[in-house]
Structures are given as structure tokens and as C-alpha cells.
Design a protein around this motif. Structure first.
Motif, mmCIF file in Angstrom:
data_model
loop_
_atom_site.group_PDB
_atom_site.id
_atom_site.type_symbol
_atom_site.label_atom_id
_atom_site.label_comp_id
_atom_site.label_asym_id
_atom_site.label_seq_id
_atom_site.Cartn_x
_atom_site.Cartn_y
_atom_site.Cartn_z
ATOM 1 N N THR A 112 0.826 -1.207 0.000
ATOM 2 C CA THR A 112 0.000 0.000 0.000
ATOM 3 C C THR A 112 0.862 1.259 0.000
ATOM 4 O OG1 THR A 112 -1.697 -1.186 1.238
ATOM 5 C CG2 THR A 112 -1.870 1.196 1.173
ATOM 6 N N LEU A 142 -3.758 2.432 -4.111
ATOM 7 C CA LEU A 142 -4.351 3.468 -3.271
ATOM 8 C C LEU A 142 -3.573 4.783 -3.251
ATOM 9 C CD1 LEU A 142 -5.567 1.384 -0.178
ATOM 10 C CD2 LEU A 142 -6.997 2.586 -1.852
ATOM 11 N N ASN A 143 -2.242 4.698 -3.209
ATOM 12 C CA ASN A 143 -1.440 5.917 -3.064
ATOM 13 C C ASN A 143 -0.676 6.297 -4.328
ATOM 14 O OD1 ASN A 143 -2.225 6.438 -0.333
ATOM 15 N ND2 ASN A 143 -0.987 4.668 0.253
ATOM 16 N N PHE A 177 -6.858 -1.942 7.274
ATOM 17 C CA PHE A 177 -7.946 -1.110 6.760
ATOM 18 C C PHE A 177 -8.847 -1.967 5.894
ATOM 19 C CE2 PHE A 177 -4.295 -0.697 3.911
ATOM 20 C CZ PHE A 177 -4.844 -1.063 2.688
ATOM 21 N N ASP A 181 -13.533 0.534 1.540
ATOM 22 C CA ASP A 181 -13.642 1.894 2.089
ATOM 23 C C ASP A 181 -12.536 2.803 1.568
ATOM 24 O OD1 ASP A 181 -15.776 0.945 3.520
ATOM 25 O OD2 ASP A 181 -14.765 0.976 5.474
ATOM 26 N N GLU A 182 -11.307 2.274 1.530
ATOM 27 C CA GLU A 182 -10.171 3.109 1.131
ATOM 28 C C GLU A 182 -10.204 3.454 -0.356
ATOM 29 O OE1 GLU A 182 -7.986 4.564 3.243
ATOM 30 O OE2 GLU A 182 -9.312 3.694 4.751
ATOM 31 N N LYS A 185 -12.533 6.276 -0.563
ATOM 32 C CA LYS A 185 -11.940 7.504 0.000
ATOM 33 C C LYS A 185 -11.009 8.195 -0.986
ATOM 34 C CE LYS A 185 -11.983 6.204 4.893
ATOM 35 N NZ LYS A 185 -11.111 5.781 6.015
ATOM 36 N N ARG A 186 -10.353 7.406 -1.846
ATOM 37 C CA ARG A 186 -9.421 7.987 -2.831
ATOM 38 C C ARG A 186 -10.156 8.524 -4.056
ATOM 39 N NH1 ARG A 186 -6.965 6.228 1.048
ATOM 40 N NH2 ARG A 186 -4.759 5.665 1.137
#
Length: 228
Positions: A112, A142-143, A177, A181-182, A185-186
Motif C-alpha cells: 500500500t 491506493l497511493n 484497513f 472503504d479506502e 476515500k481515494r
């Protein structure tokens, strides 16, 4: 020219504070790996640490066996590759036509926020090359950011292991996490099918699969993309 795909696996083998082991999910590696190999693609395996990629022991149980996992069990060449993965930081996007991230719970912990992985995915996308991930490996996206600084999945259709699937395997309180959801969120346009049903979505260069049942389909979409 032989096409080349990089498969990035987790190096993480501890399932939170449970004292149990995790790693990559065998089927999510095996089904795509053989889809690629059988299509004549050259496959390189990498992990953050290099060396042995840890296998989630649960994924070796009888309930989760498929023709692909059975083929892997008898494939000494593939097993040797898993035991001797290349260190991720030593690789460059320019040597490959696409990249595939198999899941398992391990990636939640070590892919992640991994700077080498993030930079690699960004370089693939910037070069117009497809990035595929299945199940928990969608966490690797995600990032990842666009040149503008926006998250790469913002406004993109994506999927990954659902909250209800996580609840079904009783790891909601164990994982760092909840992936669904994540992704939301992104700014991802999160989509899903019924739990445990094969579901893959492609939006531009980003291909994501929901769960283990989705791994072969995700691989086929990546193959189609690099052959286009």
C-alpha cells in the motif's frame, strides 16, 4: 517480440497480531501466471524484499484448489521462481509491457505504502502501459498519483475485496484497513458483484478484480491490453 509481464507479490507474512501467517493467495498467482505463460508471455516475479514470496497457508487448503493451483503444485520451475523473486527496487517499467499484482492479505501491509511499488505503477501508467491487480492487491493502487497530484484511481471504476467478503472471512478487525472503504476515500468509483463471484472492471489502463474468482479474468484483460 516476446511480450513481458511483471508480477509483483507481497513479502509480508504476518496476519496482523493474530500469530497466524499470511502472504499471497496461491490461486490469484497461479491462474494469471499460467494464462500469461500459455500465451507465450515472459513473466518476471518480484517482491519488495526479493527472495521467497510467502504463500498464505489458508490458500493451500483443499477448499481453495483449482486446476491452476494443482498445476503450480507440480511445477518446480514456477516454485523456484516464487522462492527466488527479484527485488522490486531493481526493476524498471521500461523492461515490461504490463504489470500484474496478485492478492492475498499480505499486500495490505507491504504494498500500500511501498515507494518502489508506487513509483513503478506511476511509471507504467505514465508510459501508457496497463496495471492489473486482483482482490487485496488493489491496495497497491491506493497511493498512486497522477502527474497532477490527484490519486490515479480518482473518478476511475475500480474494485477489490469487499467489506462483506472481509467480514465473511472474519478478518475485519485484523486487517489494517478495509479495502472497499479506502478505494472509495481515494475517489475511486467502486463497483462490486455478489460476494465470491468473478468480477473485473477495466477503466483505461487500470484493471482490477474483486476476489480470487476474478484472477483469471483480470489476467485475460491484461493480455488483451498488451496485445492491442
Amino acid at each position: 517480440m516476446t511480450k513481458k509481464i511483471l508480477m509483483v507479490l507481497t513479502s509480508h507474512d504476518e496476519l496482523g497480531n493474530t500469530g497466524k501467517k499470511t502472504g499471497f493467495w496461491v490461486e490469484e498467482f497461479a491462474a494469471p501466471y499460467y494464462a500469461f505463460i500459455d500465451a507465450g508471455v515472459e513473466v518476471t516475479l518480484a517482491t519488495p524484499k526479493g527472495g521467497q514470496a510467502p504463500i498464505d497457508p489458508t490458500s493451500t487448503l483443499a477448499d481453495f484448489q483449482t486446476s491452476a493451483t494443482e498445476r503450480y503444485d507440480g511445477d518446480e520451475v514456477a516454485q523456484a521462481k516464487i522462492a527466488n523473486t527479484v527485488q522490486l527496487s531493481s526493476l524498471s517499467e521500461s523492461d515490461f509491457d504490463g504489470v500484474f499484482y496478485p492478492g492475498g492479505h499480505g499486500p495490505l501491509w507491504d504494498l500500500t505504502d511501498n515507494k518502489d511499488s508506487i513509483a513503478l505503477i506511476e511509471s507504467f501508467l505514465n508510459a501508457g502501459k496497463a496495471v492489473a491487480a486482483v482482490c487485496h492487491a488493489s491496495a497497491a493502487l491506493l497511493n498512486v498519483k497522477q502527474a497532477s497530484g490527484e490519486f490515479a484511481i480518482k473518478g476511475k471504476a475500480v474494485t477489490g475485496f469487499t467489506n462483506s467478503e472481509e467480514e465473511a472471512v472474519q478478518l475485519t478487525e485484523v486487517v489494517p484497513f478495509l479495502l472497499e472503504d479506502e478505494l472509495i476515500k481515494r475517489g475511486g468509483e467502486y463497483q462490486k458483484a455478489q460476494d465470491w463471484h468473478a468480477f473485473v472492471v477495466q477503466d483505461g489502463l487500470i484493471i482490477t478484480g474483486q476476489n480470487p474468482a476474478s484472477s483469471a479474468l483480470a489476467a485475460e484483460k491484461l493480455l488483451s491490453q498488451i496485445s492491442a
